[in-house]
Enzyme design. Structure first.
Site, PDB file in Angstrom:
ATOM      1  N   LYS A  93      19.131  24.041  11.696  1.00  0.00           N
ATOM      2  CA  LYS A  93      18.019  23.144  11.373  1.00  0.00           C
ATOM      3  C   LYS A  93      17.058  22.985  12.544  1.00  0.00           C
ATOM      4  O   LYS A  93      15.856  22.816  12.348  1.00  0.00           O
ATOM      5  CB  LYS A  93      18.561  21.768  10.945  1.00  0.00           C
ATOM      6  N   ARG A  94      17.589  23.054  13.760  1.00  0.00           N
ATOM      7  CA  ARG A  94      16.680  22.903  14.899  1.00  0.00           C
ATOM      8  C   ARG A  94      15.754  24.098  15.049  1.00  0.00           C
ATOM      9  O   ARG A  94      14.705  24.008  15.678  1.00  0.00           O
ATOM     10  CB  ARG A  94      17.475  22.677  16.184  1.00  0.00           C
TER      11      ARG A  94
END
Length: 470
Positions: free
Chosen positions: A249-250
């Protein structure tokens, strides 16, 4: 690519256990582009047999993502849970023809076997003890044990294919044990359902992620057992983060619809996804139509691609700059509304977008930058004192008087700004920066004469008066 036989039929077959992420979207895009390139058919299949993890919300997220990217499908969506009768029919056929058999080995027995094999330094695997030719005299099904169904994988030889991305891949059949194709409750397993679906749907080319490479030899053997020839396979490399680690997700491993919400254009996302491992010469920016015209699966790089958020923003900016003005206004409108602006109280969104597009990478950035066109910027005596010095006030007052009657167009506004500065012994920036703050509340805007012309005479004078009165 002229050797590709027709009709081409590809498929995208996601499991609805989460959103449509970038890797899945790229797989769908390449399968779609290949079909469109060869004037074939593109099929959408929802592999929803994981009942515990599959959700209606995930199915809708897949359909929404496909619609946003405009990856139109010719058939489907087909749902595996609606095809159970067909799977049972083929299972019965394979059992009757001796291509599959019932296995009564319990999970505890299988676990114990694997522990013993590992202790001996062997590869843990099912040992085929319930294959019909391996049954011992007096070996009968134990009472109370529901059997699984296993496929009789060939013992000798190898299974190989010419992968359209990775090249020649070969597995020895001795390395493949007898795969479970139906659980003890009768439900078919993933690899078996895929085989039946691909055959029934006449899929000619399977384009999917390389996490499926180990499934492919098993599927090819089952397809051949059913008397058919396997499709052509192309396994796409993984998409990694910019730092070379697994996409998370980052890095941007979120739903493609997140990018819609963030103001990215679908055509820009298609362009960006296509460039994750594929290229057409040095072309960086291209249309959906050009992708279809150029796409060749053989030109996909077998090495993992890397997601670059900065590159995505650059690609999006390039597409924003290429949008016709009217279309840009249509795309910008919902983001202005979402930002809380009453577009009836300001210029047409198309004109605003045309002015801001050179400095906005996304529609969200553009909408945020457009705030002063629809609402007067907040000013305080302290901020006015900071940005509007006493030396420039006379020039601004004179300029405001001139604004009252002069033709309101960009060239006359530009001339008035220069003349007012000259008459008061100022350099143009010395009058333009305070004026920019009064009307826009920021030091960063497009050309000030263009901003004033678009904002309109009444609002410009109203804001000058309000600011100078503090």
């Amino acid at each position: 690519m002229s050797s590709v036989s027709l009709p081409v039929r590809t498929r995208f077959a996601p499991s609805p256990t989460g959103f449509l992420h970038l890797g899945g979207a790229r797989t769908a895009l390449f399968a779609w582009a290949f079909a469109r390139r060869h004037k074939g058919q593109f099929i959408l299949r929802i592999e929803d047999t994981d009942v515990e993890r599959s959700t209606p919300e995930a199915i809708q997220a897949i359909l929404d993502g496909m619609a946003w990217l405009e990856l139109d499908y010719d058939e489907g969506p087909f749902y595996q849970m609606q095809r159970m009768d067909r799977y049972r029919e083929v299972l019965a056929q394979m059992l009757a023809q001796g291509q599959a058999y019932h296995c009564y080995m319990s999970p505890l027995e299988l676990d114990a076997l694997r522990v013993a094999q590992t202790a001996r330094g062997e590869k843990p695997r099912y040992d085929g003890r319930w294959r019909p030719e391996n049954l011992n005299a007096g070996q009968h099904p134990p009472p109370g044990v529901g059997p699984v169904v296993r496929f009789k994988n060939p013992h000798s030889g190898s299974v190989a294919w010419d992968d359209q991305v990775k090249g020649r891949i070969e597995f020895a059949n001795a390395e493949l044990d007898d795969l479970i194709i139906a659980r003890s409750d009768g439900t078919p397993t993933y690899n078996f359902c895929v085989v039946v679906d691909d055959l029934d749907m006449k899929i000619t080319h399977v384009i999917r992620g390389d996490d499926h490479v180990n499934n492919t030899p098993r599927q090819i053997n089952m397809i051949r057992a059913l008397g058919a020839e396997p499709p052509v396979y192309g396994h796409l490399p993984t998409v990694l983060g910019a730092d070379g680690t697994k996409l998370s997700k980052r890095h941007g491993a979120v739903s493609v619809m997140h990018y819609s919400d963030e103001g990215f254009l679908p055509e820009a996302m298609v362009n960006f996804l296509a460039r994750l491992g594929w290229a057409h010469g040095d072309d960086e920016i291209f249309t959906r139509e050009e992708l279809v015209m150029w796409f060749d699966i053989a030109h996909v790089n077998p090495a993992p691609a890397r997601f670059d958020a900065d590159k995505l923003q650059w690609v999006n900016h390039e597409h924003l700059k290429r949008l016709p003005e009217a279309e840009l206004g249509t795309r910008l409108m919902p983001f202005l509304v979402r930002a809380g602006f009453d577009t009836a109280q300001g210029p047409e969104p198309a004109a605003v977008g045309a002015l801001l597009r050179d400095r906005s990478r996304t529609l969200v950035e553009m909408a945020n930058a457009a705030s002063y066109f629809y609402a007067a910027p907040p000013v305080t005596p302290e901020s006015i004192a900071q940005h509007v010095g006493d030396a420039v006030r006379p020039a601004l007052l004179e300029l405001d008087e001139r604004f009252a009657a002069m033709p309101w167009q960009r060239d006359t506004i530009a001339a008035a700004l220069k003349e007012a500065a000259a008459r008061h012994g100022l350099k143009p920036p010395q009058i333009m920066m305070p004026l920019r703050y009064l009307v826009a509340g920021t030091a960063s805007t497009p050309a000030l004469d263009a901003v004033l012309a678009l904002l309109g005479r009444a609002k410009v004078r109203e804001r000058i008066a309000a600011g100078l009165a503090l």
